[in-house]
Design an enzyme around this catalytic site. Structure first.
Site, PDB file in Angstrom:
ATOM      1  N   MET A   1       0.853  -1.348  -0.125  1.00 23.36           N
ATOM      2  CA  MET A   1      -0.098   0.132  -0.076  1.00 23.36           C
ATOM      3  C   MET A   1       0.951   1.318  -0.031  1.00 23.36           C
ATOM      4  SD  MET A   1      -3.387  -0.926   1.960  1.00 23.36           S
ATOM      5  CE  MET A   1      -2.975  -0.852   3.767  1.00 23.36           C
TER       6      MET A   1
ATOM      7  N   HIS B   1       9.516  -3.393   3.045  1.00 24.48           N
ATOM      8  CA  HIS B   1       9.212  -3.878   1.839  1.00 24.48           C
ATOM      9  C   HIS B   1      10.234  -3.790   0.635  1.00 24.48           C
ATOM     10  CE1 HIS B   1       5.803  -0.630   3.225  1.00 24.48           C
ATOM     11  NE2 HIS B   1       5.012  -1.849   2.757  1.00 24.48           N
TER      12      HIS B   1
ATOM     13  N   GLN C   1     -10.446  -2.907   2.809  1.00 24.11           N
ATOM     14  CA  GLN C   1      -9.632  -3.375   3.840  1.00 24.11           C
ATOM     15  C   GLN C   1      -9.742  -2.363   5.093  1.00 24.11           C
ATOM     16  OE1 GLN C   1      -5.912  -4.108   1.656  1.00 24.11           O
ATOM     17  NE2 GLN C   1      -4.987  -3.917   3.621  1.00 24.11           N
TER      18      GLN C   1
ATOM     19  N   LYS D   1       5.060 -10.022   9.304  1.00 23.86           N
ATOM     20  CA  LYS D   1       4.462  -9.209  10.251  1.00 23.86           C
ATOM     21  C   LYS D   1       3.020  -9.297  10.072  1.00 23.86           C
ATOM     22  CE  LYS D   1       3.905  -4.602  11.749  1.00 23.86           C
ATOM     23  NZ  LYS D   1       2.833  -4.423  10.742  1.00 23.86           N
ATOM     24  N   ASP D   2       2.481  -9.367   9.010  1.00 19.93           N
ATOM     25  CA  ASP D   2       1.141  -9.533   8.937  1.00 19.93           C
ATOM     26  C   ASP D   2       0.724 -11.196   8.935  1.00 19.93           C
ATOM     27  OD1 ASP D   2      -0.121  -6.790   8.771  1.00 19.93           O
ATOM     28  OD2 ASP D   2       1.823  -6.817   7.209  1.00 19.93           O
TER      29      ASP D   2
ATOM     30  N   GLN E   1      -2.403 -12.507   7.864  1.00 17.78           N
ATOM     31  CA  GLN E   1      -2.635 -12.194   6.435  1.00 17.78           C
ATOM     32  C   GLN E   1      -2.200 -13.052   5.717  1.00 17.78           C
ATOM     33  OE1 GLN E   1      -2.754  -8.000   4.603  1.00 17.78           O
ATOM     34  NE2 GLN E   1      -0.650  -8.375   4.348  1.00 17.78           N
TER      35      GLN E   1
ATOM     36  N   SER F   1       4.393   0.928   7.678  1.00 18.60           N
ATOM     37  CA  SER F   1       4.058   2.267   7.422  1.00 18.60           C
ATOM     38  C   SER F   1       3.320   3.213   8.307  1.00 18.60           C
ATOM     39  CB  SER F   1       3.124   2.060   5.764  1.00 18.60           C
ATOM     40  OG  SER F   1       3.679   1.390   5.123  1.00 18.60           O
ATOM     41  N   ARG F   2       2.655   2.460   9.351  1.00 26.51           N
ATOM     42  CA  ARG F   2       1.835   3.332  10.324  1.00 26.51           C
ATOM     43  C   ARG F   2       2.872   3.732  11.327  1.00 26.51           C
ATOM     44  NH1 ARG F   2      -2.390  -0.482   8.924  1.00 26.51           N
ATOM     45  NH2 ARG F   2      -4.264   0.620   8.297  1.00 26.51           N
TER      46      ARG F   2
HETATM   47  O1  PAF Z   1      -0.150  -5.623   3.607  1.00 29.47           O
HETATM   48  C1  PAF Z   1      -0.607  -4.649   2.864  1.00 29.47           C
HETATM   49  O2  PAF Z   1       0.132  -3.828   2.526  1.00 29.47           O
HETATM   50  C2  PAF Z   1      -1.742  -5.065   2.219  1.00 29.47           C
HETATM   51  O3  PAF Z   1      -2.872  -5.605   3.062  1.00 29.47           O
HETATM   52  C3  PAF Z   1      -1.748  -5.767   0.687  1.00 29.47           C
HETATM   53  C4  PAF Z   1      -1.478  -7.096   1.135  1.00 29.47           C
HETATM   54  C5  PAF Z   1      -1.193  -4.898   0.008  1.00 29.47           C
HETATM   55  C6  PAF Z   1      -3.260  -5.566   0.170  1.00 29.47           C
HETATM   56  O4  PAF Z   1      -3.776  -4.422   0.075  1.00 29.47           O
END
Ligand code: PAF
Length: 282
Positions: A26, A33, A57, A147-148, A151, A184-185
């Site tokens: 994002m 990243h 999301q 980290k996620d 997800q 990013s946050r």
């Molecule tokens: O992890 C993220 O940055 C977002 O959830 C993703 C996978 C790009 C989907 O928008």
């Protein structure tokens, strides 16, 4: 690096490519990243990255509007690293030309616990955009950060269940020197909050160590860690030891028998919600 904003341009760039490696993001790119892109480069060619802040999301009271959008800066970083061949940066009309009424339904339990409980609709939104991005990019490999953690598991389950020919690779969480997971946050944190933020990881480490030392009452450890963070001013969503395979709570017998575990946490520091996790290696 080619920067493209439409699906048509993206497809033109990738015609005939069978070994595409993909990193969806994002934006507001940081070293975490960039590490994903480096890994992508080691596992495929060409590398495609995407930058798209996915409205689906975000919950109604979340930070969609103020999410940092830093495209020019992001492009500079990617140019410098030279790992990405195509950057796909669509706008909202390109990704959602009509209201997105087809959605990917996430699996019950995995999609509903932890982040799913505190951010209803989050994984549904993530899965839908990832499915769309996979359909545009048609990668053979995609790289996600640990980290996620949840997800990553949701995306893997989606690929498995829809037979998507995408090999989903996981990259270790990248941290600042003091342990704070890059996100990013993190830019939302005030200087005082930034100084406090590594405490989340410290508590994860402390619990992981106690489990490795043979402490099998994980509920007690979770409670103590959450209490300590609350005492320091954090507002806890969850602090939880789970099984790596399905993110369900382990029984005491499983903890004692060496079941692979992960400890996950989400909490707010001021107005900023941070998440982190740590696999418990034994
Ligand atoms: O992890 C993220 O940055 C977002 O959830 C993703 C996978 C790009 C989907 O928008």
């Amino acid at each position: 690096m080619k920067v493209v904003h439409t699906i048509e341009e993206l497809r033109d760039q990738l015609r005939g490519q069978l070994n595409v490696s993909f990193v969806p993001t994002m934006g507001n790119l940081h070293s975490g990243h960039l590490a994903l892109m480096k890994m992508a480069r080691q596992h495929g060619d060409p590398v495609v990255a995407s930058i798209f802040v996915n409205r689906l999301q975000f919950g109604p009271n979340e930070d969609f509007d103020r999410y940092p959008r830093t495209l020019a800066n992001d492009i500079e970083k990617l140019e410098r690293e030279r790992n990405v061949y195509v950057l796909f940066a669509p706008d909202e009309r390109e990704m959602y030309p009509e209201p997105q009424s087809y959605r990917i339904q996430t699996p019950p339990v995995l999609g509903d616990i932890l982040e799913g409980e505190f951010r209803p609709g989050f994984f549904n939104g993530v899965s839908t955009v990832v499915m769309k991005l996979f359909s545009c990019v048609q990668p053979r490999v995609a790289v996600f950060g640990k980290k996620d953690y949840q997800q990553l598991m949701v995306v893997r389950a989606m690929c498995r269940q829809f037979q998507l020919p995408v090999n989903v690779l996981a990259h270790e969480t990248v941290r600042d020197a003091d342990g704070l997971a890059l996100s990013s946050r993190n830019v939302y944190l005030t200087p005082q909050e930034r100084a406090e933020a590594p405490q989340l990881y410290r508590q994860l480490q402390a619990v992981a160590q106690r489990v490795r030392d043979g402490h099998s009452d994980v509920a007690e450890l979770e409670g103590l860690a959450a209490q300590e963070l609350e005492r320091r001013g954090w507002e806890m969503d969850y602090f939880s030891v789970r099984r790596q395979r399905d993110l369900l709570a382990p029984s005491r017998e499983e903890v004692q028998a060496g079941e692979p575990l992960v400890v996950l946490a989400a909490a707010k520091l001021g107005a900023t919600r941070l998440i982190d996790n740590l696999e418990i290696e034994r």
